[in-house]
Scaffold this active site. Sequence first.
Site, PDB file in Angstrom:
ATOM      1  N   CYS A   1      -2.325   1.011   9.677  1.00  7.54           N
ATOM      2  CA  CYS A   1      -3.748  -0.462   9.764  1.00  7.54           C
ATOM      3  C   CYS A   1      -4.639  -0.810   9.949  1.00  7.54           C
ATOM      4  O   CYS A   1      -5.754  -1.048  10.615  1.00  7.54           O
ATOM      5  CB  CYS A   1      -2.959  -1.589   8.967  1.00  7.54           C
ATOM      6  SG  CYS A   1      -1.416  -1.282   8.189  1.00  7.54           S
TER       7      CYS A   1
ATOM      8  N   HIS B   1       1.068  -1.323  -0.044  1.00 10.33           N
ATOM      9  CA  HIS B   1       0.120   0.432   0.025  1.00 10.33           C
ATOM     10  C   HIS B   1       0.724   0.807  -0.175  1.00 10.33           C
ATOM     11  O   HIS B   1       1.807   1.168   0.667  1.00 10.33           O
ATOM     12  CB  HIS B   1      -0.523  -0.155   1.478  1.00 10.33           C
ATOM     13  CG  HIS B   1      -2.047  -1.318   1.124  1.00 10.33           C
ATOM     14  ND1 HIS B   1      -2.649  -1.700   1.986  1.00 10.33           N
ATOM     15  CD2 HIS B   1      -2.526  -1.283   0.178  1.00 10.33           C
ATOM     16  CE1 HIS B   1      -3.587  -2.582   1.644  1.00 10.33           C
ATOM     17  NE2 HIS B   1      -3.828  -2.172   0.797  1.00 10.33           N
TER      18      HIS B   1
HETATM   19  C1  CIR Z   1      -3.790  -7.339   3.233  1.00 12.04           C
HETATM   20  O1  CIR Z   1      -2.799  -8.186   2.740  1.00 12.04           O
HETATM   21  O2  CIR Z   1      -4.611  -7.239   3.230  1.00 12.04           O
HETATM   22  C2  CIR Z   1      -3.036  -7.057   5.030  1.00 12.04           C
HETATM   23  N1  CIR Z   1      -2.296  -9.378   5.492  1.00 12.04           N
HETATM   24  C3  CIR Z   1      -2.215  -6.368   5.835  1.00 12.04           C
HETATM   25  C4  CIR Z   1      -3.212  -5.162   5.700  1.00 12.04           C
HETATM   26  C5  CIR Z   1      -1.873  -3.439   5.824  1.00 12.04           C
HETATM   27  N2  CIR Z   1      -3.395  -3.025   5.695  1.00 12.04           N
HETATM   28  C6  CIR Z   1      -2.346  -1.525   5.456  1.00 12.04           C
HETATM   29  O3  CIR Z   1      -1.566  -1.695   4.761  1.00 12.04           O
HETATM   30  N3  CIR Z   1      -3.528  -0.922   5.613  1.00 12.04           N
END
Ligand code: CIR
Length: 257
Positions: A248, A161
């Site tokens: 996150c 991201h």
């Molecule tokens: C994913 O791959 O969607 C989750 N394991 C990690 C999400 C991380 N979120 C973020 O960077 N906002």
Amino acid sequence: MFTKAIVKRPCKNLVNGLTTANLGKPDYDLALKQHQGYIEALIECGLEVTILEADEDYPDSVFVEDTAILTPRCAIITNPGAPSRRGEIIEISKVLKNIYQNVETITEPGTLEAGDVMMVGNHFYIGISKRTNQAGANQLINILEKYDLTGSTITLENVLHLKSGVSYLDNNNLLSIKNFINEPEFQKYNIILVDEDESYAANSLWINDNVLVPEGFPKTKENINNAGYTAIEIDVTEFRKLDGGLSCLSLRVYNQL
Ligand code: CIR
């Protein structure tokens, strides 16, 4: 000023969350403990925290940030690019309708995860990634413009991201890994460079006068302290195993421009 945060407890099924990290499976009990530490830090920063219960149907649902963009004028529910995460928006949508008068949504064929969205005052940078497509970004920009806010896109490579590699810390300070330092749109900021061996710490979280920094990245912590913030270290090793960082783990309500 940030006034509130929404978090969601990790579920046991967290061990089956999406990942590219190659750091092994997270330990659920430790994740729960680290999540509690994160909540306490948010409270220490003066935020009122709403804690949503764990949901075993969605292994990645602890990463609540991805489900919505909170602006001072509206909330925007996303359409996560990862199919296994789409259903996470149902509960968040209900919660946000109790807080925001204006709730908008990103819809097919647009996909967008809010880890790709970085707020800088009334402007929102949107990463085009494997999870956020151009259609999703265009929808978001149109919604923002309805509320006299603006958005622009940045194409990503080598990060999950946008905020995996860059975080805005207010006062014109931008914490960034090397990949983004030549980005034309970022030249107006005072860039605090994150060393390659500390790149995970580029996802640090500005909350008013404080910045939450992942534990174990001393150079980044020192640079943040030197920039005039109080850096608070938080242990999030179990979330790192799932490509998740400090931002996150919460949705933050920001009240004024
Ligand atoms: C994913 O791959 O969607 C989750 N394991 C990690 C999400 C991380 N979120 C973020 O960077 N906002």
